[in-house]
Design an enzyme around this catalytic site. Sequence first.
Site, mmCIF file in Angstrom:
data_model
loop_
_atom_site.group_PDB
_atom_site.id
_atom_site.type_symbol
_atom_site.label_atom_id
_atom_site.label_comp_id
_atom_site.label_asym_id
_atom_site.label_seq_id
_atom_site.Cartn_x
_atom_site.Cartn_y
_atom_site.Cartn_z
ATOM 1 N N PRO A 89 30.049 -20.665 -7.219
ATOM 2 C CG PRO A 89 31.803 -19.138 -7.400
ATOM 3 C CD PRO A 89 31.518 -20.599 -7.378
ATOM 4 C CD GLU A 116 39.947 -17.616 -12.155
ATOM 5 O OE1 GLU A 116 39.120 -16.695 -12.251
ATOM 6 O OE2 GLU A 116 40.821 -17.647 -11.260
ATOM 7 N NE ARG A 154 19.512 -30.950 10.281
ATOM 8 C CZ ARG A 154 18.404 -30.503 10.832
ATOM 9 N NH1 ARG A 154 17.406 -30.095 10.060
ATOM 10 N NH2 ARG A 154 18.262 -30.475 12.134
ATOM 11 C CG ASP A 169 15.278 -27.581 11.894
ATOM 12 O OD1 ASP A 169 15.202 -27.500 13.132
ATOM 13 O OD2 ASP A 169 15.866 -28.496 11.297
#
Length: 246
Positions: A89, A116, A154, A169
């Site tokens: 993150p 953690e 893809r 896209d």
Amino acid sequence: MHIDILTLFPEMISGIFNSSILKKANEKNKFSYNLVNFRDYAANKHQKVDDYPYGGGAGMVLTAQPIFDAVAAITTEKQTNPRIILMSPQGEPYNQKKAEELAEEEHLLFICGHYEGYDERIREHLATDEISIGDFVLTGGELGAMTVVDSVVRLLPDVLGNEKSAPEDSFSNGLLEHPHYTRPADFRGMKVPEILLSGHHAKIVQWRKRESLKRTLERRPDLLDKQNLSAEDQKILEALSKNGRT
């Protein structure tokens, strides 16, 4: 392309490789993959891969040794220098531009964390990239890695059935994609825009561009700040704003 994924839970990932586009791409030898449980590389008899953090604090931290040794074994076997991607993150926000960049590589290696976090030496001395798929925290890096893998594979040549699909896209050209319709032309009184039934290709292209700009302006105006918009695009946006489309 070859993809290695280091994970404590390979069963979480195997399903995605046996479904849909990824399965077809693998069967056509467009890419290969290997799921590596880095617990197998733990040097202690209990195959422990985490420990308490120095300085105290809540949670456990993944130790460096099993991950370093797993990466060393893979790179020695493959004789390659892969992009080593740490899912975190704290990483760089993931986007289509990054997907296109990674799709040019021959070997990607993903490290999926748990607990953690990671021993900082993994981040500093092993990873070449650190990626986040959003400002939220997941139980582990597997879901993030699967998202990145799907978006990259893809883009590989001949993976999608229609070679024009990927460039059109959302985000591929920096804008959100225009609306799509299919048969019937009139569904319960909800009708397809007449322009799409006209057969006039140039006007359809213009309509789609306008709708793409309109949708981006309404939903993701931040994307417009990053675009090198043409004079015509600017004119369309000004008209949309005056008409209260924001």
